[in-house]
Design an enzyme around this catalytic site. Structure first.
Site, PDB file in Angstrom:
ATOM      1  N   HIS A 104       0.860  -1.183   0.000  1.00 31.65           N
ATOM      2  CA  HIS A 104       0.000   0.000   0.000  1.00 31.65           C
ATOM      3  C   HIS A 104       0.899   1.237   0.000  1.00 31.65           C
ATOM      4  O   HIS A 104       1.003   1.953   0.992  1.00 31.65           O
ATOM      5  CB  HIS A 104      -0.935  -0.007   1.203  1.00 31.65           C
ATOM      6  N   ASP A 109      -4.812   2.144   1.878  1.00 30.79           N
ATOM      7  CA  ASP A 109      -5.191   1.544   3.153  1.00 30.79           C
ATOM      8  C   ASP A 109      -5.695   2.607   4.115  1.00 30.79           C
ATOM      9  O   ASP A 109      -6.651   2.390   4.865  1.00 30.79           O
ATOM     10  CB  ASP A 109      -4.012   0.772   3.754  1.00 30.79           C
ATOM     11  N   TYR A 301      -7.687   7.938 -17.881  1.00 29.05           N
ATOM     12  CA  TYR A 301      -8.617   8.677 -17.027  1.00 29.05           C
ATOM     13  C   TYR A 301      -8.880  10.079 -17.552  1.00 29.05           C
ATOM     14  O   TYR A 301      -8.015  10.712 -18.151  1.00 29.05           O
ATOM     15  CB  TYR A 301      -8.062   8.797 -15.608  1.00 29.05           C
ATOM     16  N   GLU A 376      -0.006   8.209  11.519  1.00 26.21           N
ATOM     17  CA  GLU A 376      -1.338   7.621  11.647  1.00 26.21           C
ATOM     18  C   GLU A 376      -2.329   8.514  12.390  1.00 26.21           C
ATOM     19  O   GLU A 376      -3.530   8.236  12.375  1.00 26.21           O
ATOM     20  CB  GLU A 376      -1.233   6.248  12.308  1.00 26.21           C
TER      21      GLU A 376
END
Length: 400
Positions: A104, A109, A301, A376
């Protein structure tokens, strides 16, 4: 009208931070690439089951959750991408990827975790809400693109989505801050493949053949003039050729050379112009030296263009939750691509950057880097802000 306050939302985000860290580290250890996110899907469904949030599968490995408010109202969607990259993680951290060659490295994530956190916050207030919230857990952003298949399956209907919000981690922005951008946010992309053909001959007698390597060199040089001489300098465009393959021996004129690369543009008109000029210049340059050039352009895209009113909403909410000094206005668009663009093409959308940088802990590497990691604490910020975005949107668009 919901009486939920920003203080309540922020406090809940902080309270569930340990859970968010646990969830994110689980996803991080078991990364899966596009349309192979079967374990990821199972985990997301397990978390939604624990919250009592109904859901359906979409685009194979995607999921659409639905939080139904206690009263009728608008419908808003929150989107997270769930796939990983084919990269080997470099750092030997305790939550290192357990899947060889997959990581990741783009923070999906974290995006998935933030959406689950937002869902947990929002679900606790569902009886007070006027309207409903859809939760888009989208596969394959890094590969074939999961947004369009989800849209084609009808995720924007029944009930009809009126606005969509998404976020992406950024190691350029310190944790506790966000970056917003009005209008053009990300570029479009097109895959470029050019096959140059000449004629074999002995390297000692170049006049006996048509050297495809020399022809390819002229094609490459000619293509560089498109951006410098055909595109308005006030617009943005990039033509990058990342692969050249050709030749069989050092004393033989190459008969075929294959070039492959990417085209990035922001404006649809510029996109059309660049593709037209690539075809013309490749053909003319090759024919002028006695060869041919076959051009294949595979459309990627579309450009991501934010809705300014929704960006205003994100900006205001960010200022309320984080402080005015912690909301950045991004001056320039990003030449990278993002298939959130398709959601924003169908309904008003706002996509923004979530700061995850922390120099003291080494969270400084860019996405797609084998050393990438994030502070985090950003998980609580992302979960709270996404939840607050949905709450404020429903409140401001309550149908009386």
């Amino acid at each position: 009208m919901s009486s939920v306050t920003k203080e309540q939302v922020w406090q809940q985000g902080q309270e569930i931070l340990p859970w968010l860290v646990e969830v994110r580290r689980d996803f991080h250890q078991y990364p899966e690439i596009g349309f192979e996110e079967f374990r990821t899907q199972e985990q997301i469904m397990r978390y939604l089951d624990e919250m009592g949030i109904p859901y359906t599968k979409s685009a194979g490995t995607g999921i659409v959750g639905l939080i139904q408010g206690g009263r009728p109202g608008a419908t808003v969607a929150l989107r997270a991408d769930i796939d990983a990259l084919p990269i080997t993680e470099a750092e030997d951290r305790e939550y290192r990827s357990k899947i060889p060659g997959k990581m990741h490295a783009c923070g999906h994530d974290a995006h998935t975790t933030c959406l689950l956190g937002a869902a947990r916050i929002l679900n606790s207030y569902k009886d007070e809400l006027a309207g409903c919230i859809k939760l888009f857990f989208q596969p394959a952003e890094e590969t074939d693109g999961g947004a369009l298949p989800m849209i084609k399956e009808g995720v924007l209907e029944n009930p009809k989505v009126e606005a969509v919000f998404g976020l992406h981690v950024s190691s350029d922005i310190p944790v506790g801050q966000i970056g917003v951008r009005y209008g053009q946010m990300n570029a479009s992309s097109d895959e470029l493949i050019i096959t140059v053909r000449g004629e074999n001959g002995h390297g000692a007698y170049p006049h006996s053949g048509r050297d495809a390597i020399v022809i390819a060199a002229h094609v490459i040089t000619a293509l560089q003039t498109i951006v410098s001489r055909n595109v308005d300098p006030r617009q943005a465009a990039v033509i990058t050729l990342g692969v050249i393959q050709g030749g069989t021996a050092n004393n033989i004129l190459a008969q075929e050379v294959k070039l492959s690369g990417t085209i990035r543009t922001l404006d649809p008109g510029v996109r059309k112009l660049v593709k037209e000029r690539v075809r013309e210049l490749a053909d003319l340059s090759a024919r002028s030296l006695g060869g041919t050039a076959e051009v294949t352009i595979n459309e990627g895209y579309t450009s991501l263009i934010n809705n300014d009113n929704l960006v205003d909403l994100v900006k205001r909410n960010g200022e309320e939750l984080l402080g005015t000094q912690n909301v950045r206005i991004n001056a320039m668009p990003n030449m990278g691509v993002e298939d959130f663009a398709y959601f924003a093409e169908h309904v008003p959308g706002a996509f923004y950057h979530l700061g995850v940088r922390n120099e003291e802990t080494g969270c400084v590497y860019p996405v797609h880097h084998p050393n990438f990691d994030l502070d985090e604490r950003s998980l609580a910020v992302g979960a709270s802000l996404q939840a607050y975005n949905a709450l404020v949107y429903l409140k401001e668009n309550e149908k009386r």
